[in-house]
Design an enzyme around this catalytic site. Sequence first.
Site, PDB file in Angstrom:
ATOM      1  N   GLU A 290      -1.440  -1.635  -5.938  1.00 19.07           N
ATOM      2  CA  GLU A 290      -2.510  -0.489  -5.670  1.00 19.07           C
ATOM      3  C   GLU A 290      -2.063   0.175  -7.314  1.00 19.07           C
ATOM      4  O   GLU A 290      -1.305   0.735  -7.520  1.00 19.07           O
ATOM      5  CB  GLU A 290      -3.159   0.194  -5.269  1.00 19.07           C
ATOM      6  CG  GLU A 290      -4.635   0.499  -6.218  1.00 19.07           C
ATOM      7  CD  GLU A 290      -5.328   1.455  -4.859  1.00 19.07           C
ATOM      8  OE1 GLU A 290      -6.240   1.427  -3.847  1.00 19.07           O
ATOM      9  OE2 GLU A 290      -4.359   1.521  -3.419  1.00 19.07           O
TER      10      GLU A 290
ATOM     11  N   ASP B 233       0.827  -0.918   0.261  1.00 14.30           N
ATOM     12  CA  ASP B 233       0.399   0.121  -0.109  1.00 14.30           C
ATOM     13  C   ASP B 233       0.760   1.481  -0.441  1.00 14.30           C
ATOM     14  O   ASP B 233       1.388   1.034   0.661  1.00 14.30           O
ATOM     15  CB  ASP B 233      -0.974  -0.197   1.297  1.00 14.30           C
ATOM     16  CG  ASP B 233      -1.812   1.330   1.091  1.00 14.30           C
ATOM     17  OD1 ASP B 233      -2.453   1.801   0.660  1.00 14.30           O
ATOM     18  OD2 ASP B 233      -1.321   2.398   2.272  1.00 14.30           O
TER      19      ASP B 233
ATOM     20  N   ASP C 258      -3.977   1.852   6.791  1.00 14.87           N
ATOM     21  CA  ASP C 258      -2.144   1.325   5.877  1.00 14.87           C
ATOM     22  C   ASP C 258      -1.784  -0.227   5.536  1.00 14.87           C
ATOM     23  O   ASP C 258      -1.955  -0.909   4.552  1.00 14.87           O
ATOM     24  CB  ASP C 258      -1.177   1.788   6.582  1.00 14.87           C
ATOM     25  CG  ASP C 258      -1.297   3.129   6.049  1.00 14.87           C
ATOM     26  OD1 ASP C 258      -2.100   3.798   5.340  1.00 14.87           O
ATOM     27  OD2 ASP C 258      -0.505   3.735   7.189  1.00 14.87           O
TER      28      ASP C 258
ATOM     29  N   CYS D  94     -12.656 -10.126   7.795  1.00 20.51           N
ATOM     30  CA  CYS D  94     -14.115 -11.076   7.740  1.00 20.51           C
ATOM     31  C   CYS D  94     -14.428 -10.432   6.682  1.00 20.51           C
ATOM     32  O   CYS D  94     -16.034 -10.954   5.611  1.00 20.51           O
ATOM     33  CB  CYS D  94     -15.368 -10.399   8.665  1.00 20.51           C
ATOM     34  SG  CYS D  94     -16.111  -8.856   8.891  1.00 20.51           S
TER      35      CYS D  94
ATOM     36  N   CYS E 111     -12.861  -4.638   5.450  1.00 21.33           N
ATOM     37  CA  CYS E 111     -12.141  -5.480   6.648  1.00 21.33           C
ATOM     38  C   CYS E 111     -11.511  -6.476   6.389  1.00 21.33           C
ATOM     39  O   CYS E 111     -11.481  -7.413   5.226  1.00 21.33           O
ATOM     40  CB  CYS E 111     -13.080  -5.735   7.866  1.00 21.33           C
ATOM     41  SG  CYS E 111     -12.772  -6.856   9.253  1.00 21.33           S
TER      42      CYS E 111
ATOM     43  N   CYS F 159     -17.148  -7.753  12.994  1.00 18.76           N
ATOM     44  CA  CYS F 159     -16.148  -8.692  13.734  1.00 18.76           C
ATOM     45  C   CYS F 159     -15.616  -7.863  14.758  1.00 18.76           C
ATOM     46  O   CYS F 159     -14.270  -8.460  15.441  1.00 18.76           O
ATOM     47  CB  CYS F 159     -14.794  -9.539  12.741  1.00 18.76           C
ATOM     48  SG  CYS F 159     -14.032  -8.531  11.789  1.00 18.76           S
TER      49      CYS F 159
ATOM     50  N   CYS G  72     -13.942  -2.386  12.868  1.00 18.22           N
ATOM     51  CA  CYS G  72     -14.666  -3.261  12.015  1.00 18.22           C
ATOM     52  C   CYS G  72     -15.822  -3.690  13.008  1.00 18.22           C
ATOM     53  O   CYS G  72     -16.023  -4.133  14.446  1.00 18.22           O
ATOM     54  CB  CYS G  72     -14.116  -4.768  11.993  1.00 18.22           C
ATOM     55  SG  CYS G  72     -15.337  -5.712   9.957  1.00 18.22           S
TER      56      CYS G  72
END
Length: 407
Positions: free
Chosen positions: A280, A196, A361, A335, A332, A354, A351
Amino acid sequence: MQLRYSFRLYPNPVQRTALAQAFGCARVVFNDAVRAREDARAKGKPFPEAGELSKKLITEAKRSKDRSWLGEVSAVVLQQSLRDAEAAYKNFFAALKGTRKGPKLGPPRFKSRKDNRQSVRFTANARWKITPKGRLALPKIGEVRVKWSRSLPAAPSSVTVIKDAAGRYFASFVIATDPATDLTTVPDTEQRVGIDLGLTHFAVLSDGTKIGSPRFLRRAEKKLKKAQRELSRKQKGSKNREKARLKVARAHVSVADARREFHHQLSTKLIRENQAIGVENLAVNGLARTRLAKSVHDAGWSSFVNMLEYKAARYGRTLVKIGRFEPTSQTCSACGHRDGPKPLHIRTWTCPACQTVHDRDTNAAINVKTAAGLAVTACGVQVRPELVPAQRRETGSHGFPLEPCAT
C-alpha cells in the site's frame, strides 16, 4: 543499476587530520561557489559558468596568499565540491520549474564546519585504489584501514569518504551492477504476496504471516532521554558538551543502524521468496502529523518500501503499489462486501454478507494482493474481487423493494 556499498573506515590520527583538512577545503570551495553566484544574482548579472568558477576559485585561489592551503589537498576533491554546488543549483531550478519529481527544494545554503555530516568524493581521476592488503589508498591522505563486511561485485567508479555525526568514518563506493548476474543470484519462484504495513505488527503478509514491530526507538527511549538531559546541562562550547553530544549522536545512530538492518533483512527475504509483491502507498507525511507520529517514524515504512522498490528492479521482481484510498480494511476478502470503516481497536470482525470471521490485518493484506492484481485462481489467471449486489435495505440500492410502492 548503480548502487552504493558502504564500509567502515578506521583512519589513524594523522589520516584523521588530513581528512579534516580535505573536508574543510571542500566546504570552503562550495561556499565560495554559492557566494559567487549569489553576488551575481544580487547585481543582476548572469550566473558564472562552472569553468569560470573552477579557474577563479581553485586554480587562481591556490596561488593567492589567503587560499594557498587549498593546494594541500587533492584537486579532485575541490572539483567535485564545485560539481556538487552546480548540481544543487540545477535541482533547485528544476524544482522551481516543476520538472523535478519530489518535494520542492530551496536554494543551496552555506555549509558549516559544525554540520553533523562531512564528506569528500574521489573519482577515478584522483587515482585512488584498493591495495593488495585491503586498504584504501587516498591521495594526500594515505592508506586507510577498511573493515570489509563483503566483497565488491565490480570495480567501483568513485568513492565518497563520509564522517557522520557520531564521529565514524565510512567509504561509500559506487558500483554498476550487472543485471544478468543479479538475476542468477535469486531463486526462481511464482509466489505472490500482499503486505499490510502497520504499527501493532510491522508487516502482515497475505499468507497469514505476522512480522512483529521491533520498535527500536521506543526501546532506546530511556537511554536517549538520559543522554539528551546530560547534554542540555553542559556549558556551550565546552569539551564536556562535545563529549555529551557524541554520546547522544551514538545513541541515535545505534537506533538508526538497527532499523536499517531490520529493513534490509526483511526486504531481501521477501524479494527472494516472491516473484510479485503488492504494498500500500501510505501517506507517511500525513500520518506523521498525528498523535502516532513517533511510532510512524520509528517504523520507517518509506525506507522499507524504497528498499523493496530498488531490490525488485535489481532482481527482476515485480512491485505493485496500490492507492492509499483503497478500502483494504473495509472489504471482505472472501466475498468482496464492503462493511465500512472501523476504529483501530477492532482487530477482528465478521462479514455481514458471508459471515466470514476476519483478522483485520490479514484481511487487509489479502485485499492488497487482490487490488494489486496478484491474486490467482486455480488456473493461474489473475483475478479481482467480483461485484456484490447491494443489499435490499441498503441506502441507494437498485434492488427490488420488499414492499410495493404506493401509487
